[in-house]
Design an enzyme around this catalytic site. Sequence first.
Site, mmCIF file in Angstrom:
data_model
loop_
_atom_site.group_PDB
_atom_site.id
_atom_site.type_symbol
_atom_site.label_atom_id
_atom_site.label_comp_id
_atom_site.label_asym_id
_atom_site.label_seq_id
_atom_site.Cartn_x
_atom_site.Cartn_y
_atom_site.Cartn_z
ATOM 1 N N ASP A 16 0.921 -1.316 -0.257
ATOM 2 C CA ASP A 16 -0.198 0.056 -0.354
ATOM 3 C C ASP A 16 1.098 1.310 -0.041
ATOM 4 O O ASP A 16 1.682 1.367 0.643
ATOM 5 C CB ASP A 16 -0.685 -0.289 1.047
ATOM 6 C CG ASP A 16 -2.095 0.550 1.329
ATOM 7 O OD1 ASP A 16 -2.891 1.545 -0.061
ATOM 8 O OD2 ASP A 16 -2.459 1.638 2.393
ATOM 9 N N TRP A 21 2.797 7.989 -2.196
ATOM 10 C CA TRP A 21 4.057 8.141 -2.608
ATOM 11 C C TRP A 21 4.530 9.384 -3.077
ATOM 12 O O TRP A 21 5.235 9.902 -3.665
ATOM 13 C CB TRP A 21 4.707 7.077 -3.037
ATOM 14 C CG TRP A 21 6.357 6.823 -2.958
ATOM 15 C CD1 TRP A 21 6.947 7.094 -1.891
ATOM 16 C CD2 TRP A 21 7.231 7.344 -4.102
ATOM 17 N NE1 TRP A 21 8.719 7.083 -2.687
ATOM 18 C CE2 TRP A 21 8.309 6.966 -4.104
ATOM 19 C CE3 TRP A 21 5.928 7.185 -5.538
ATOM 20 C CZ2 TRP A 21 9.739 7.123 -5.294
ATOM 21 C CZ3 TRP A 21 7.432 7.347 -6.697
ATOM 22 C CH2 TRP A 21 8.522 7.222 -6.788
ATOM 23 N N HIS A 33 3.007 3.240 -8.654
ATOM 24 C CA HIS A 33 3.061 1.661 -9.294
ATOM 25 C C HIS A 33 4.899 1.656 -9.622
ATOM 26 O O HIS A 33 4.968 0.583 -9.243
ATOM 27 C CB HIS A 33 2.009 1.173 -10.089
ATOM 28 C CG HIS A 33 0.589 1.948 -9.307
ATOM 29 N ND1 HIS A 33 0.105 1.511 -8.105
ATOM 30 C CD2 HIS A 33 -0.424 2.811 -10.306
ATOM 31 C CE1 HIS A 33 -0.199 2.337 -8.342
ATOM 32 N NE2 HIS A 33 -1.654 2.828 -8.958
ATOM 33 N N GLU A 63 -12.385 -3.996 -5.058
ATOM 34 C CA GLU A 63 -12.127 -2.659 -4.986
ATOM 35 C C GLU A 63 -11.730 -2.047 -5.851
ATOM 36 O O GLU A 63 -12.082 -0.966 -6.422
ATOM 37 C CB GLU A 63 -11.933 -2.468 -3.969
ATOM 38 C CG GLU A 63 -13.253 -2.976 -2.645
ATOM 39 C CD GLU A 63 -12.950 -4.322 -2.322
ATOM 40 O OE1 GLU A 63 -13.505 -5.476 -1.908
ATOM 41 O OE2 GLU A 63 -11.838 -5.247 -2.519
ATOM 42 N N ASN A 64 -9.991 -2.326 -6.389
ATOM 43 C CA ASN A 64 -9.236 -1.493 -7.599
ATOM 44 C C ASN A 64 -10.110 -1.575 -8.556
ATOM 45 O O ASN A 64 -9.782 -0.221 -9.094
ATOM 46 C CB ASN A 64 -8.162 -1.879 -7.150
ATOM 47 C CG ASN A 64 -7.941 -2.392 -6.343
ATOM 48 O OD1 ASN A 64 -6.717 -2.977 -5.866
ATOM 49 N ND2 ASN A 64 -7.457 -1.020 -5.449
ATOM 50 N N ARG A 184 1.496 -4.837 6.595
ATOM 51 C CA ARG A 184 1.388 -3.350 5.513
ATOM 52 C C ARG A 184 1.748 -2.594 5.582
ATOM 53 O O ARG A 184 2.297 -1.929 6.920
ATOM 54 C CB ARG A 184 -0.482 -3.730 6.590
ATOM 55 C CG ARG A 184 -1.150 -2.554 5.199
ATOM 56 C CD ARG A 184 -2.256 -2.181 5.227
ATOM 57 N NE ARG A 184 -2.949 -1.238 4.291
ATOM 58 C CZ ARG A 184 -4.791 -1.133 3.857
ATOM 59 N NH1 ARG A 184 -5.170 -2.422 4.400
ATOM 60 N NH2 ARG A 184 -4.733 -0.365 3.135
#
Length: 271
Positions: A16, A21, A33, A63-64, A184
Amino acid sequence: MIDPHNLPKHVAIIMDGNGRWAAQKNLPRIAGHRRGIQSVREIVTFSRKLGIEALTLFAFSNENWNRPAPEISQLMMLLERYLKQELKTMMENEIRFRTIGQIERLPSSVLRMIRSVEEKTEKNKRMTLILALSYGGRAEMVDAVRRMMEEFQEEKISIKDLDETLFSRYLYTQEIPDPDLMIRTSGEVRISNFLLWQLAYTELYFTKTFWPDFRRKDFLLALLDYQGRERRFGLVTEQVSHPGIPRKEGSPGTSVKRLLEDLQGGEEREF
């Protein structure tokens, strides 16, 4: 400070913070990414070096799919490129590649690449890399119930057969041991519909580091924190650490699992 005999067998990671970032650096989200793929490469190869048996990375959730179409398209392109480029590394390091999730929703070209890499790495035995793609924990359990109902209607199973072990066989992770450690990144403290069944006794570790900055040092800090914990699986400390219970070198939880097997098998032990 890391005990090589006390490493988790299976590590799961929610990667995540790519977007945040990039935003902090006034860059487009796709830049986060791309940088995140560098972290994937480093953690995968480092895990293999450490001797970790399985590594599951939460790469794309159900959900993405609600994200803007251009971002989804770029993510799929990066995924396809990553698999093509990393196949050689997987073969050289004897890493088996697998996916979990509703991958039939992925673009056909990505799906073909996934099947190709899975087939080519099928016989690799040193480590398993699992990508959770188009994945959701609730959807996984619903799919499992659906498959069970189909087999019940076909009289392949009986209601009397139903227990936790049987149910686990219908999950996407049916041949994969539950994670010992879940990490995470990015500072969020939740599991976000990730491996809801499998994380029941997993140690959870949260770090504020964004995934694009997550490297070996951060991974080692997570492992060090993990090794400072006592895993009891519902037992008491004395049962886990009693000197009369033999311990074998290996992953955390080995002695507990053996104890449970002995108890289930009716073997008598003095406590």
